[in-house]
Design a protein around this motif. Structure first.
Motif, PDB file in Angstrom:
ATOM      1  N   ARG A 494       1.295  -1.221  31.853  1.00  0.00           N
ATOM      2  CA  ARG A 494       2.300  -1.751  32.782  1.00  0.00           C
ATOM      3  C   ARG A 494       2.833  -3.075  32.250  1.00  0.00           C
ATOM      4  N   PHE A 495       4.058  -3.368  32.625  1.00  0.00           N
ATOM      5  CA  PHE A 495       4.678  -4.637  32.288  1.00  0.00           C
ATOM      6  C   PHE A 495       4.513  -5.592  33.466  1.00  0.00           C
ATOM      7  N   ILE A 496       4.226  -6.863  33.163  1.00  0.00           N
ATOM      8  CA  ILE A 496       4.050  -7.882  34.202  1.00  0.00           C
ATOM      9  C   ILE A 496       5.371  -8.637  34.311  1.00  0.00           C
ATOM     10  N   ILE A 497       6.211  -8.159  35.174  1.00  0.00           N
ATOM     11  CA  ILE A 497       7.569  -8.702  35.306  1.00  0.00           C
ATOM     12  C   ILE A 497       7.579  -9.690  36.465  1.00  0.00           C
ATOM     13  N   ASP A 498       7.833 -10.969  36.162  1.00  0.00           N
ATOM     14  CA  ASP A 498       7.945 -11.982  37.206  1.00  0.00           C
ATOM     15  C   ASP A 498       9.303 -12.672  37.073  1.00  0.00           C
ATOM     16  N   LYS A 499       9.438 -13.807  37.769  1.00  0.00           N
ATOM     17  CA  LYS A 499      10.758 -14.465  37.796  1.00  0.00           C
ATOM     18  C   LYS A 499      11.150 -15.059  36.441  1.00  0.00           C
ATOM     19  N   ALA A 512      19.651 -18.755  19.631  1.00  0.00           N
ATOM     20  CA  ALA A 512      18.569 -17.785  19.452  1.00  0.00           C
ATOM     21  C   ALA A 512      18.394 -16.925  20.703  1.00  0.00           C
ATOM     22  N   ILE A 513      18.059 -15.648  20.478  1.00  0.00           N
ATOM     23  CA  ILE A 513      17.626 -14.759  21.565  1.00  0.00           C
ATOM     24  C   ILE A 513      16.104 -14.686  21.466  1.00  0.00           C
ATOM     25  N   ARG A 514      15.435 -15.200  22.491  1.00  0.00           N
ATOM     26  CA  ARG A 514      13.970 -15.178  22.500  1.00  0.00           C
ATOM     27  C   ARG A 514      13.516 -14.664  23.866  1.00  0.00           C
ATOM     28  N   VAL A 515      12.917 -13.486  23.904  1.00  0.00           N
ATOM     29  CA  VAL A 515      12.496 -12.849  25.152  1.00  0.00           C
ATOM     30  C   VAL A 515      11.011 -12.514  25.036  1.00  0.00           C
ATOM     31  N   ASN A 516      10.212 -13.003  25.980  1.00  0.00           N
ATOM     32  CA  ASN A 516       8.787 -12.702  26.045  1.00  0.00           C
ATOM     33  C   ASN A 516       8.536 -11.712  27.179  1.00  0.00           C
ATOM     34  N   ILE A 517       7.890 -10.589  26.876  1.00  0.00           N
ATOM     35  CA  ILE A 517       7.571  -9.561  27.864  1.00  0.00           C
ATOM     36  C   ILE A 517       6.044  -9.454  27.967  1.00  0.00           C
ATOM     37  N   PRO A 518       5.437  -9.955  29.059  1.00  0.00           N
ATOM     38  CA  PRO A 518       3.988  -9.804  29.222  1.00  0.00           C
ATOM     39  C   PRO A 518       3.648  -8.388  29.707  1.00  0.00           C
ATOM     40  N   PHE A 519       2.475  -7.900  29.308  1.00  0.00           N
ATOM     41  CA  PHE A 519       2.085  -6.545  29.697  1.00  0.00           C
ATOM     42  C   PHE A 519       0.566  -6.423  29.722  1.00  0.00           C
ATOM     43  N   GLU A 520       0.115  -5.353  30.380  1.00  0.00           N
ATOM     44  CA  GLU A 520      -1.289  -4.953  30.349  1.00  0.00           C
ATOM     45  C   GLU A 520      -1.341  -3.511  29.868  1.00  0.00           C
ATOM     46  N   ALA A 521      -2.281  -3.227  28.994  1.00  0.00           N
ATOM     47  CA  ALA A 521      -2.354  -1.864  28.460  1.00  0.00           C
ATOM     48  C   ALA A 521      -3.720  -1.650  27.819  1.00  0.00           C
ATOM     49  N   PRO A 522      -4.207  -0.397  27.822  1.00  0.00           N
ATOM     50  CA  PRO A 522      -5.451  -0.093  27.100  1.00  0.00           C
ATOM     51  C   PRO A 522      -5.228  -0.235  25.597  1.00  0.00           C
ATOM     52  N   GLU A 567       8.929  -0.104  25.356  1.00  0.00           N
ATOM     53  CA  GLU A 567       8.163   1.019  25.897  1.00  0.00           C
ATOM     54  C   GLU A 567       6.696   0.862  25.549  1.00  0.00           C
ATOM     55  N   LEU A 568       5.845   1.257  26.526  1.00  0.00           N
ATOM     56  CA  LEU A 568       4.399   1.371  26.307  1.00  0.00           C
ATOM     57  C   LEU A 568       4.016   2.835  26.454  1.00  0.00           C
ATOM     58  N   MET A 569       3.306   3.394  25.478  1.00  0.00           N
ATOM     59  CA  MET A 569       2.849   4.781  25.540  1.00  0.00           C
ATOM     60  C   MET A 569       1.342   4.795  25.308  1.00  0.00           C
ATOM     61  N   SER A 570       0.594   5.250  26.338  1.00  0.00           N
ATOM     62  CA  SER A 570      -0.859   5.295  26.219  1.00  0.00           C
ATOM     63  C   SER A 570      -1.283   6.572  25.509  1.00  0.00           C
ATOM     64  N   GLY A 571      -2.572   6.600  25.137  1.00  0.00           N
ATOM     65  CA  GLY A 571      -3.094   7.784  24.463  1.00  0.00           C
ATOM     66  C   GLY A 571      -3.103   9.015  25.343  1.00  0.00           C
ATOM     67  N   THR A 572      -3.064   8.825  26.649  1.00  0.00           N
ATOM     68  CA  THR A 572      -3.063   9.971  27.570  1.00  0.00           C
ATOM     69  C   THR A 572      -1.646  10.457  27.865  1.00  0.00           C
ATOM     70  N   GLY A 573      -0.641   9.807  27.243  1.00  0.00           N
ATOM     71  CA  GLY A 573       0.743  10.223  27.482  1.00  0.00           C
ATOM     72  C   GLY A 573       1.430   9.468  28.601  1.00  0.00           C
ATOM     73  N   ARG A 575       3.637   6.806  30.091  1.00  0.00           N
ATOM     74  CA  ARG A 575       4.721   6.015  29.510  1.00  0.00           C
ATOM     75  C   ARG A 575       5.223   5.018  30.540  1.00  0.00           C
ATOM     76  N   GLU A 576       5.450   3.785  30.092  1.00  0.00           N
ATOM     77  CA  GLU A 576       6.011   2.733  30.920  1.00  0.00           C
ATOM     78  C   GLU A 576       7.115   2.048  30.115  1.00  0.00           C
ATOM     79  N   ALA A 577       8.249   1.760  30.752  1.00  0.00           N
ATOM     80  CA  ALA A 577       9.376   1.156  30.041  1.00  0.00           C
ATOM     81  C   ALA A 577      10.007   0.050  30.882  1.00  0.00           C
ATOM     82  N   PHE A 578      10.566  -0.946  30.215  1.00  0.00           N
ATOM     83  CA  PHE A 578      11.321  -2.018  30.868  1.00  0.00           C
ATOM     84  C   PHE A 578      12.574  -2.291  30.044  1.00  0.00           C
ATOM     85  N   SER A 579      13.703  -2.391  30.723  1.00  0.00           N
ATOM     86  CA  SER A 579      14.984  -2.611  30.044  1.00  0.00           C
ATOM     87  C   SER A 579      15.650  -3.864  30.587  1.00  0.00           C
TER      88      SER A 579
END
Length: 797
Positions: A494-499, A512-522, A567-573, A575-579
């Motif tokens: 999952r992506f940890i999307i805050d303000k 510069a374009i600098r974007v940080n996307i925090p996430f949690e994943a196995p 996109e995040l894709m786990s070993g079990t298939g 899928r989580e995405a943020f655009s």
């Protein structure tokens, strides 16, 4: 022989220890030899003492007086004698170099540091040492200690404070004399807060001007500048607004929203640091003059050719009381709204007649006050013009099921048939415990008897209600409340999307374009970045570590605009995405050449070639300016123009007109595009003679006077600056603007306006070169007046 006698007696002597001295007396005969006695004992030999006779004068000479030389001395010769005493004085003394330094060089310390002043001394004991500050004797306390021995005295301050500054006196005293030592102590600290109270000298819907006074104590170092911050009421974060130099104690900010409450604070800054803040009381920005939008009107009655609606007053009434309401209608599926009433009605209910049976209608309403018609409400529920028994009854068996920490599923049964027939669908509404307004969850009527509400907050209480709908309108609501509890986290990507993570970014070209996307994943998850559905270009760099993936493009180009997806894709298939969307933009390029046409008599149509920036800037617009002579001041005649054409109607025959077009976006303004030749409509000749009436009246002439003076401005590079003032006088004064003493009338970078005495100088896109002192001069036949202010330019932060 004559009788022996003393012509000059011995006299007492007081002498400082270490200094030379002598006792002398005179007799009347040369043949007399005398004897000297000290304290009754005959003086034969003594260190440092010599006896001399010069004619009739007998002397006892001491080259360097010591304590042993003090006493009573007697001179005897024959049957004569004379006596006197030597008193040795030994007052307190301090080394001369040390004394000069103490009295001429202040003792300087920073606040919080330890201060020690030690003064060694000499002199006959006992010596009493006293320390005074501002003529008051110092004693020991928790911070200050005074020590004394037979050889020195010492003042110790464990933690210096600003109140320790001042003039000190050390008084050393014994039975031989007194020594006063004057010295100065300086304690340096950060400044005190600016002196209050903070004044709000200007407040509108778009800006606030604050004023304060310099600190009463600058901490011993001059104030360099002031830092200004704001905090919106209800929020915890303070936001920096800007800085002013030490000479400027006013600040104007346009970073406010109308009808909002703010706190402001100011800190003084010196070389020793920043002071504590001076805070303002709550400041409420002015709401706009016209009313806000009411809630959507409700349907309260339906027949085959009439529909009755009602509504509530808007929460924001504007600057004056509401005098009535305007109602509009439209047929469902059309875009055109038709006014129902031409004159505002005071009631908050209206029966609309002359409707066509079987057609479906929507209604909206707007409030009216002294400033005009306000915002229009959202449309009502669509309703058919036909006879109906009554609205549907309340839904049955409403239940809520909480499936996870962010959603609630509602289920219910239809109303009983006798409580309204022909249910067409359902509406679901929700509000949190901290909000009194209901929000509709669905856009179109729900046809089933179940609905899932998503995107809720954990540990929050929600109120929910469901209404059945038919042609007569919504029925009575069934309500319940539900609390979202936290559930154990699921081990899935999952992506940890805050303000801090934005869905839409606007970047200036070259930045510069600098974007940080925090996430949690196995650990077995694979992370992939895409742009517009394909892999990223080679100049885009991705770095991923510690649960954060960063996109970095060092110098943005226009081709970098687009939709970025991670996109995040786990070993079990799983899928989580943020655009998110990135738009690369820049200050617009200037418009193309200007063309002028007179399609209609006395009306000029201004057209121009579009700016090349239209290819990549969707929010670009144009501003049109004109002046009536080659050296006149530019005036805005059209703004927020999204086409490449503008019609100017206030043309006067016989005058020359010059036109200018500027392209703008939220980053600033382009260079102007100007007409080369003036535009003129020939003035028809007429042989008319007017003989003025002759009369004598009261002289109403008044010299110019500034009713509202110019104020200092601090703006950032590239933004628009508008410096305004108000001036009175009769005849109306002529206005001339100056920068650093230079006339701006012929400078195309500046243009001025004068609307019934409210005068403004506008700079479309300020740069560092625009910084300086500005003067506005108002002149008429009765005199002239001036107003001055400074403009400070700050770089983009």
């Amino acid at each position: 022989a004559p009788r022996c006698r003393v012509n000059k007696q011995l006299i007492d002597v007081r002498v400082l220890k270490g200094e030379p001295t002598e006792l002398s007396c005179a007799v009347n005969r040369h043949d007399l030899t005398g004897t000297w006695f000290k304290d009754g004992l005959k003086l034969t030999s003594m260190d440092g003492v010599s006896l001399e006779k010069e004619g009739l004068v007998h002397k006892l000479i001491i080259s360097k007086v010591e304590d042993i030389h003090a006493g009573k001395y007697r001179f005897e010769a024959g049957d004569i004698k004379t006596e006197a005493s030597i008193f040795v004085e030994d007052p307190p003394q301090v080394d001369g170099v040390l004394l000069t330094n103490l009295m001429s060089v202040p003792t300087v310390a920073k606040a919080g540091e330890k201060v020690v002043i030690k003064i060694p001394f000499e002199g006959r004991l006992p010596v009493r040492a006293t320390w005074l500050k501002d003529k008051i004797e110092l004693g020991d306390d928790s911070r200050i200690r005074v020590d004394k021995t037979d050889t020195f005295t010492m003042l110790s301050i464990s933690s210096a404070e600003r109140k320790d500054c001042g003039d000190y006196k050390v008084r050393l005293k014994n039975d031989s004399g007194l020594l006063d030592i004057d010295l100065k102590v300086e304690v340096i600290d950060k400044p005190q807060p600016p002196a209050g109270p903070m004044k709000i000298v200007g407040s509108s819907a778009n800006d606030v001007t604050i004023q304060w006074n310099p600190p009463k104590d600058d901490g011993g170092k001059p104030v360099q500048n002031y830092i200004i911050e704001k905090q919106q009421v209800g929020k915890s974060d303070w936001v920096a607004l800007g800085e002013t130099p030490r000479s400027c104690t006013t600040f104007t900010t346009n970073k406010v929203e109308q009808d909002k409450s703010y706190y402001f604070r100011v800190r003084a800054v010196s070389a020793e640091g920043s002071s504590d803040a001076l805070e303002s009381s709550e400041v409420v920005t002015i709401s706009k003059a016209s009313p806000g939008a009411p809630d959507a009107p409700e349907i309260i009655g339906v027949s085959k050719d009439t529909i009755t609606i009602s509504w509530k007053a808007p929460q924001k009434t504007g600057s004056s009381r509401i005098t009535g309401y305007i109602v509009q209608k439209r047929k469902k599926g059309t875009m055109t709204w038709v006014p129902v009433n031409s004159v505002p009605i005071a009631d908050k209910k209206l029966k609309i007649t002359s409707l066509k049976k079987g057609l479906q209608y929507e209604f909206c309403v707007a409030a009216v006050n002294a400033s005009g018609m306000g915002d229009i409400s959202t449309p009502s529920q669509a309703v058919f013009a036909r006879d109906s028994t009554k609205p549907p009854g309340q839904v049955k068996d409403l239940k809520a099921t909480i499936s996870d920490s962010t959603s609630i599923t509602l289920t219910w049964n239809k109303p009983e048939a006798k409580e309204g027939s022909d249910v067409k669908g359902y509406d679901v509404e929700i509000r949190s415990s901290s909000n009194l307004s209901w929000t509709k969850c669905n856009i179109f009527p729900i046809e089933t008897t179940t609905y899932k509400i998503k995107g809720l907050q954990t540990k929050e209480m929600y109120f929910l209600r469901v209404r059945a709908l038919n042609d007569c309108g919504p029925g009575e609501a069934a309500e319940l409340e539900a609390r979202i509890e936290a559930v154990p986290p699921v081990v899935s990507p999952r992506f940890i999307i805050d303000k801090t993570v934005k869905n839409f970014l606007v970047i200036k070209a070259g930045n510069a374009i600098r974007v940080n996307i925090p996430f949690e994943a196995p650990p077995d998850c694979v992370l992939t970045w895409l742009k517009d559905g394909v892999p990223l270009p080679s100049h885009a760099k991705i770095s991923t570590q510690d649960g954060t993936s960063q996109l970095l493009i060092k110098a943005a180009e226009f081709t970098d605009s687009g939709i970025y997806t991670v996109e995040l894709m786990s070993g079990t298939g799983k899928r989580e995405a943020f655009s998110f969307q990135v738009q690369v933009t820049d200050i617009p390029q200037p418009p193309g050449p200007i063309e002028l046409r007179e399609n209609v008599p006395n009306i000029v149509t201004v057209t121009w070639e579009p700016s090349t920036s239209e290819k990549w800037e969707s929010n670009l617009f144009y501003t049109v300016l004109k002046r009536e002579s080659q050296k006149g001041v530019w005036h805005v005649v059209g703004d927020l123009i999204y086409t490449n054409k503008f019609t100017y109607t206030n043309v006067i025959s016989g005058r020359d007109y010059y036109f200018r077009v500027v392209a703008k976006n939220h980053l600033g303004s382009s260079c102007p595009s100007d007409t080369v030749q003036p535009w003129r409509i020939r003035k028809p000749k007429a042989d008319i003679q007017v003989r003025p009436h002759r009369y004598r009246g009261v002289n109403q002439n008044q010299p110019p006077k500034f009713l509202v003076p110019l104020k200092p401005h601090v703006v950032t590079t590239g933004s628009e600056c508008r410096m305004s003032c108000a001036v009175g006088g009769h005849p109306p004064p002529k206005i001339t603007w100056y920068k650093d003493g230079r006339d701006l009338s012929n400078n195309p970078s500046y243009f001025g306006t004068n609307d019934f005495g409210v005068c403004s100088l506008v700079i479309l896109g300020v740069s560092k070169a625009d910084e300086g002192d500005y003067t506005v001069e108002a002149t008429n036949e009765s005199g002239r007046a001036f107003s001055r202010a400074s403009l400070t330019i700050k770089g983009n932060s």
